[in-house]
Design a protein around this motif. Structure first.
Motif, mmCIF file in Angstrom:
data_model
loop_
_atom_site.group_PDB
_atom_site.id
_atom_site.type_symbol
_atom_site.label_atom_id
_atom_site.label_comp_id
_atom_site.label_asym_id
_atom_site.label_seq_id
_atom_site.Cartn_x
_atom_site.Cartn_y
_atom_site.Cartn_z
ATOM 1 N N VAL A 13 21.940 -47.257 12.572
ATOM 2 C CA VAL A 13 23.338 -46.986 12.215
ATOM 3 C C VAL A 13 23.563 -45.488 12.054
ATOM 4 O O VAL A 13 24.577 -44.955 12.513
ATOM 5 N N ARG A 14 22.617 -44.803 11.434
ATOM 6 C CA ARG A 14 22.748 -43.351 11.268
ATOM 7 C C ARG A 14 22.853 -42.662 12.629
ATOM 8 O O ARG A 14 23.647 -41.742 12.813
ATOM 9 N N ALA A 15 22.077 -43.117 13.605
ATOM 10 C CA ALA A 15 22.119 -42.522 14.949
ATOM 11 C C ALA A 15 23.493 -42.706 15.595
ATOM 12 O O ALA A 15 23.934 -41.848 16.367
ATOM 13 N N ILE A 16 24.173 -43.791 15.287
ATOM 14 C CA ILE A 16 25.520 -44.030 15.798
ATOM 15 C C ILE A 16 26.544 -43.239 14.983
ATOM 16 O O ILE A 16 27.476 -42.638 15.525
ATOM 17 N N ALA A 17 26.371 -43.233 13.659
ATOM 18 C CA ALA A 17 27.376 -42.671 12.760
ATOM 19 C C ALA A 17 27.416 -41.145 12.746
ATOM 20 O O ALA A 17 28.501 -40.562 12.642
ATOM 21 N N GLU A 18 26.258 -40.491 12.848
ATOM 22 C CA GLU A 18 26.245 -39.029 12.710
ATOM 23 C C GLU A 18 27.085 -38.306 13.761
ATOM 24 O O GLU A 18 27.928 -37.478 13.404
ATOM 25 N N PRO A 19 26.907 -38.580 15.056
ATOM 26 C CA PRO A 19 27.740 -37.866 16.026
ATOM 27 C C PRO A 19 29.221 -38.225 15.898
ATOM 28 O O PRO A 19 30.091 -37.367 16.092
ATOM 29 N N LEU A 20 29.516 -39.475 15.561
ATOM 30 C CA LEU A 20 30.902 -39.886 15.373
ATOM 31 C C LEU A 20 31.519 -39.139 14.195
ATOM 32 O O LEU A 20 32.615 -38.581 14.305
ATOM 33 N N ALA A 21 30.813 -39.123 13.067
ATOM 34 C CA ALA A 21 31.321 -38.432 11.882
ATOM 35 C C ALA A 21 31.564 -36.957 12.194
ATOM 36 O O ALA A 21 32.610 -36.400 11.833
ATOM 37 N N GLU A 22 30.622 -36.337 12.878
ATOM 38 C CA GLU A 22 30.765 -34.922 13.224
ATOM 39 C C GLU A 22 32.004 -34.696 14.087
ATOM 40 O O GLU A 22 32.753 -33.739 13.873
ATOM 41 N N SER A 23 32.253 -35.594 15.034
ATOM 42 C CA SER A 23 33.429 -35.450 15.904
ATOM 43 C C SER A 23 34.735 -35.590 15.124
ATOM 44 O O SER A 23 35.769 -35.071 15.543
ATOM 45 N N LEU A 24 34.680 -36.274 13.980
ATOM 46 C CA LEU A 24 35.867 -36.459 13.138
ATOM 47 C C LEU A 24 35.971 -35.406 12.027
ATOM 48 O O LEU A 24 36.907 -35.447 11.225
ATOM 49 N N GLY A 25 34.982 -34.504 11.966
ATOM 50 C CA GLY A 25 35.016 -33.449 10.953
ATOM 51 C C GLY A 25 34.311 -33.797 9.654
ATOM 52 O O GLY A 25 34.517 -33.147 8.639
ATOM 53 N N TYR A 26 33.464 -34.816 9.671
ATOM 54 C CA TYR A 26 32.729 -35.250 8.488
ATOM 55 C C TYR A 26 31.234 -35.090 8.733
ATOM 56 O O TYR A 26 30.798 -34.790 9.833
ATOM 57 N N PHE A 27 30.452 -35.360 7.690
ATOM 58 C CA PHE A 27 29.018 -35.528 7.870
ATOM 59 C C PHE A 27 28.586 -36.748 7.068
ATOM 60 O O PHE A 27 29.275 -37.171 6.142
ATOM 61 N N ILE A 28 27.482 -37.329 7.480
ATOM 62 C CA ILE A 28 26.974 -38.526 6.811
ATOM 63 C C ILE A 28 26.211 -38.108 5.561
ATOM 64 O O ILE A 28 25.247 -37.347 5.634
ATOM 65 N N TRP A 29 26.653 -38.608 4.424
ATOM 66 C CA TRP A 29 25.970 -38.341 3.161
ATOM 67 C C TRP A 29 24.845 -39.358 2.972
ATOM 68 O O TRP A 29 23.757 -39.019 2.554
ATOM 69 N N ASP A 30 25.137 -40.624 3.314
ATOM 70 C CA ASP A 30 24.136 -41.670 3.112
ATOM 71 C C ASP A 30 24.497 -42.897 3.940
ATOM 72 O O ASP A 30 25.669 -43.114 4.259
ATOM 73 N N VAL A 31 23.492 -43.670 4.287
ATOM 74 C CA VAL A 31 23.667 -44.986 4.911
ATOM 75 C C VAL A 31 22.754 -45.943 4.155
ATOM 76 O O VAL A 31 21.572 -45.657 3.977
ATOM 77 N N GLU A 32 23.328 -47.046 3.698
ATOM 78 C CA GLU A 32 22.553 -48.063 2.999
ATOM 79 C C GLU A 32 22.835 -49.416 3.642
ATOM 80 O O GLU A 32 23.967 -49.697 4.023
ATOM 81 N N TYR A 33 21.805 -50.227 3.716
ATOM 82 C CA TYR A 33 21.963 -51.611 4.152
ATOM 83 C C TYR A 33 21.284 -52.458 3.082
ATOM 84 O O TYR A 33 20.059 -52.454 2.963
ATOM 85 N N VAL A 34 22.100 -53.125 2.271
ATOM 86 C CA VAL A 34 21.565 -53.817 1.098
ATOM 87 C C VAL A 34 22.138 -55.225 0.984
ATOM 88 O O VAL A 34 23.246 -55.501 1.432
ATOM 89 N N ARG A 35 21.345 -56.070 0.355
ATOM 90 C CA ARG A 35 21.789 -57.422 0.055
ATOM 91 C C ARG A 35 22.170 -57.474 -1.418
ATOM 92 O O ARG A 35 21.403 -57.054 -2.286
ATOM 93 N N GLU A 36 23.355 -58.005 -1.678
ATOM 94 C CA GLU A 36 23.822 -58.211 -3.046
ATOM 95 C C GLU A 36 24.271 -59.651 -3.153
ATOM 96 O O GLU A 36 25.265 -60.034 -2.541
ATOM 97 N N GLY A 37 23.492 -60.441 -3.879
ATOM 98 C CA GLY A 37 23.756 -61.872 -3.932
ATOM 99 C C GLY A 37 23.516 -62.461 -2.550
ATOM 100 O O GLY A 37 22.499 -62.200 -1.924
ATOM 101 N N ALA A 38 24.481 -63.200 -2.059
ATOM 102 C CA ALA A 38 24.345 -63.827 -0.745
ATOM 103 C C ALA A 38 24.894 -62.943 0.379
ATOM 104 O O ALA A 38 24.792 -63.285 1.540
ATOM 105 N N GLN A 39 25.465 -61.806 0.036
ATOM 106 C CA GLN A 39 26.140 -60.946 1.013
ATOM 107 C C GLN A 39 25.304 -59.725 1.376
ATOM 108 O O GLN A 39 24.612 -59.155 0.530
#
Length: 161
Positions: A13-39
């Motif tokens: 996800v970071r590999a997809i998000a970083e160039p996209l964020a940069e093109s929009l004027g942002y940078f990626i602070w963090d990416v998390e993939y977590v389970r909370e309960g059943a979700q």
């Protein structure tokens, strides 16, 4: 793209998000993939030099959603969240620590040092060895071995500001 799990999801996800964020004027602070309960939650945290507002989060969400659908790096159903790191944020890596030099921080240690496990001061940054330095309110500078730090977070005194 082959389906990914755990840390591999974050990397993909970071590999997809970083160039996209940069093109929009942002940078990626963090990416998390977590389970909370059943979700499952995919949390992408963005930032910029000018800060982030709700419109920025919506813009990034709308832009990355179809890219994630196309790449399909996650096997199970998940909820996508895009947010700002907020004014009080955990600092988990060198980039985040370096970005918050001169901010007020709270350092929590695994074991007491000089009788305390909690220190508050201004973040001085990282030493050449990768340890964390802060300046306490009395002006004393403390260096904490990275392995001894359980958590470091920015703090904001809402009453003083």
């Amino acid at each position: 793209m082959a389906k990914k799990q755990g840390g591999n999801v974050v990397t993909a996800v970071r590999a997809i998000a970083e160039p996209l964020a940069e093109s929009l004027g942002y940078f990626i602070w963090d990416v998390e993939y977590v389970r909370e309960g059943a979700q499952w939650y995919l949390r992408i945290t963005i930032d910029s030099e000018d800060g982030i507002n709700i419109e920025d989060c919506e813009k990034m969400h709308r832009a990355i959603d179809p890219l994630l659908d196309e790449a399909d790096p996650i096997e199970e159903a998940y909820n996508l969240e895009v947010s700002s790191p907020g004014i009080e944020r955990d600092l988990k890596n060198d980039m985040q620590i370096s970005a918050c030099v001169d901010w007020d921080v709270e350092v929590k240690l695994y074991a007491p040092l000089d009788g305390s496990k909690l220190y508050r001061g201004v973040l001085l940054g990282l030493t050449e060895e990768g340890d964390i330095g802060i300046r306490l309110q009395d002006g004393e500078e403390k260096i904490f071995n990275r392995a001894s730090v359980a958590k470091i977070s920015t703090v904001f005194d809402f009453d003083a500001k």
